[in-house]
Design a protein around this motif. Structure first.
Motif, PDB file in Angstrom:
ATOM      1  N   TYR A 224       0.978   0.672  -5.956  1.00 33.34           N
ATOM      2  CA  TYR A 224       1.447   1.374  -4.283  1.00 33.34           C
ATOM      3  C   TYR A 224       1.007   2.832  -4.259  1.00 33.34           C
ATOM      4  O   TYR A 224       1.134   3.233  -3.267  1.00 33.34           O
TER       5      TYR A 224
ATOM      6  N   GLU B 107       0.924  -1.202  -0.372  1.00 32.82           N
ATOM      7  CA  GLU B 107      -0.250  -0.123   0.002  1.00 32.82           C
ATOM      8  C   GLU B 107       1.233   1.093   0.202  1.00 32.82           C
ATOM      9  O   GLU B 107      -0.154   2.631   0.576  1.00 32.82           O
TER      10      GLU B 107
ATOM     11  N   GLY C 187      -6.768  12.380   0.214  1.00 27.27           N
ATOM     12  CA  GLY C 187      -8.044  12.251  -0.273  1.00 27.27           C
ATOM     13  C   GLY C 187      -8.427  12.497  -1.134  1.00 27.27           C
ATOM     14  O   GLY C 187      -8.271  12.080  -2.294  1.00 27.27           O
TER      15      GLY C 187
ATOM     16  N   LYS D  90      -3.445   8.409  -3.134  1.00 28.72           N
ATOM     17  CA  LYS D  90      -4.472   8.156  -2.474  1.00 28.72           C
ATOM     18  C   LYS D  90      -4.763   9.139  -0.714  1.00 28.72           C
ATOM     19  O   LYS D  90      -5.950   9.608  -0.157  1.00 28.72           O
ATOM     20  N   ASN D  91      -4.209   8.037  -0.337  1.00 29.98           N
ATOM     21  CA  ASN D  91      -4.149   8.097   1.412  1.00 29.98           C
ATOM     22  C   ASN D  91      -3.855   9.135   1.396  1.00 29.98           C
ATOM     23  O   ASN D  91      -3.890   9.809   2.621  1.00 29.98           O
TER      24      ASN D  91
ATOM     25  N   ASN E  19       3.713  12.955   3.517  1.00 23.72           N
ATOM     26  CA  ASN E  19       3.521  13.049   4.879  1.00 23.72           C
ATOM     27  C   ASN E  19       4.085  14.674   6.013  1.00 23.72           C
ATOM     28  O   ASN E  19       4.169  15.096   6.879  1.00 23.72           O
TER      29      ASN E  19
ATOM     30  N   VAL F  74       4.002   6.941   1.488  1.00 22.40           N
ATOM     31  CA  VAL F  74       2.734   7.797   2.278  1.00 22.40           C
ATOM     32  C   VAL F  74       3.032   8.960   3.487  1.00 22.40           C
ATOM     33  O   VAL F  74       3.502   9.886   4.161  1.00 22.40           O
TER      34      VAL F  74
ATOM     35  N   ILE G 178      -2.052   4.618  -4.426  1.00 23.37           N
ATOM     36  CA  ILE G 178      -2.974   4.364  -2.911  1.00 23.37           C
ATOM     37  C   ILE G 178      -1.785   5.363  -2.668  1.00 23.37           C
ATOM     38  O   ILE G 178      -2.959   6.087  -1.729  1.00 23.37           O
ATOM     39  N   ALA G 179      -0.739   5.649  -2.154  1.00 25.50           N
ATOM     40  CA  ALA G 179      -0.200   6.229  -1.454  1.00 25.50           C
ATOM     41  C   ALA G 179      -0.885   7.911  -1.450  1.00 25.50           C
ATOM     42  O   ALA G 179      -1.175   7.799  -0.519  1.00 25.50           O
TER      43      ALA G 179
ATOM     44  N   GLU H 272       3.478   2.166   2.372  1.00 25.63           N
ATOM     45  CA  GLU H 272       2.961   2.432   3.457  1.00 25.63           C
ATOM     46  C   GLU H 272       4.312   3.932   3.388  1.00 25.63           C
ATOM     47  O   GLU H 272       4.185   4.756   4.658  1.00 25.63           O
TER      48      GLU H 272
END
Length: 413
Positions: A313, A275, A323, A319-320, A284, A280, A316-317, A277
């Motif tokens: 991935y 994902e 948002g 989107k995470n 951030n 992400v 997905i990141a 991770e």
């Protein structure tokens, strides 16, 4: 302690598209590819038949040919890019400022050509035939070392080696050097020249590279028919400096660098964490460092390698992290045109990021013909887009679980 504002005042690049920034940028926004049939090996020697090679590069254009012969190709690229960036910044390095000008240039692999050539000489003719310059030509830090020597920059001198995140890590680390006051100016980026038989053999064995024989379509990030990355070579370098220094010199300011996030997956030597991770957390961290909200990012220059897991991935990141804004965010992978420059990728893509801000143009992701249903965001498919760009995030991810995100903003007083 108050953090200093840091701006970009010079850019330089040697890429598969052209041997300067302007030529590279013009071809990039036209959606042209720098990938071709690999010229360094016989056809059929490896499952992969294409590469993003630098063409018609003459080191003598940038440096004394005698000195160039003591440098591996990746170092020649770094010196050439740095000279262009310093000239672009209209920067003079002399006794008045040399101690406050540093160099931080990363490389993921270093002098592969030098290693292979000298090992063959050793096998055939013994240790006396190995070049006395073998070690200083091979080690990854020599890009920074030679740039420092060439320019007379006596400040912080370092090299980050974090695989395909090396260039981006180096820029982030150089940014922090200036921000905390340890230098006024840093020459920073990445350089790589990995198109060699052993590198091809290794990545072929790992089944990481595309086996598509068509150079025009082999690199196809986010497309369902992607089958691996295309190896590239080159260098991208920025001149970073304090806002005070830039103003005092009357320097042209491309953009401001405001955010740097770096994390580790602690998961696997080559595969990204599920994902995305780790990515992400890096994204951030960069937003937090820049004191920005996700919705303030206009464009994401994705790592986008054209490999199955990275592209899925990283989507997905995004989107995470972003948002609802992920649906409105312009994302592209310039590797669709440059190939993957490994440790130089983050440096070259940082150049693209600041050019995008300055010119208001988002480079496309070419070769998106059949979108992967799992990669369902706006990847600026096939054609560049004119758009006001307030801020760019640039991602770089590397073997070993290295994740880096950099943020560049349009400069305002």
């Amino acid at each position: 302690m108050e953090k200093k504002r840091v701006v970009v005042t010079g850019v330089g690049a040697v890429t598969p598209l052209a041997n300067d920034v302007q030529g590279t940028w013009e071809r990039l926004i036209k959606g042209e590819s720098g990938i071709s049939k690999v010229s360094k090996f016989e056809e059929g020697q490896f499952p992969t038949a294409v590469a993003a090679e630098v063409k018609d590069f003459d080191p003598g254009t940038f440096m004394d040919p005698k000195n160039a012969r003591k440098m591996d190709r990746f170092t020649q690229f770094a010196v050439a890019s740095s000279l262009m960036a310093v000239q672009d910044a209209n920067l003079t390095i002399d006794e008045s400022n040399a101690n406050r000008v540093g160099v931080w240039i990363g490389s993921g692999i270093g002098g592969m050509e030098t290693y292979e050539k000298n090992f063959r000489l050793y096998e055939k003719r013994g240790h006396r035939r190995v070049s006395p310059f073998f070690v200083p030509m091979m080690i990854p830090d020599m890009a920074s070392g030679q740039v420092s020597i060439t320019l007379g920059a006596k400040g912080v001198n370092s090299c980050t080696v974090t695989a395909c995140a090396s260039g981006a890590n180096s820029i982030g680390d150089a940014f922090k050097v200036i921000q905390r006051g340890d230098a006024d100016i840093m020459i920073t980026g990445g350089a790589e020249a990995p198109i060699t038989e052993m590198a091809f053999a290794g990545f072929s064995s790992a089944k990481a590279m595309s086996t598509n024989p068509d150079p025009n379509t082999a690199s196809r990030p986010f497309d369902i028919n992607r089958d691996g990355f295309v190896m590239g070579e080159g260098s991208g370098v920025l001149v970073l400096e304090t806002l005070e220094s830039a103003k005092a010199r009357g320097a042209h300011i491309y953009a401001e660098i405001t955010g740097y996030g770096a994390t580790g997956d602690a998961y696997h030597v080559t595969a990204p964490a599920p994902e995305g991770e780790g990515a992400v957390r890096a994204m951030n961290e960069a937003l937090k460092d820049a004191n920005m909200q996700p919705g303030e990012i206009t464009y994401l220059n994705a790592h986008g390698t054209s490999t199955e897991y990275n592209d899925k991935y990283e989507t997905i990141a995004a989107k995470n992290v972003f948002g609802d804004h992920a649906e409105k965010l312009a994302i592209s992978s310039t590797k669709s045109m440059t190939g993957h420059l490994l440790g130089a990728a983050g440096g070259v893509e940082a150049v693209f990021s600041v050019k995008a801000i300055e010119d208001g143009i988002i480079p496309p992701t070419i070769n998106i013909e059949t979108p992967d249903p799992e990669c369902d965001l706006d990847y600026v498919p096939n054609e560049a887009r004119e758009q006001d760009i307030q801020a760019v995030m640039s991602n770089s991810l590397g073997f070993g679980g290295h994740n880096v995100a950099l943020i560049f903003k349009k400069y305002t007083e």
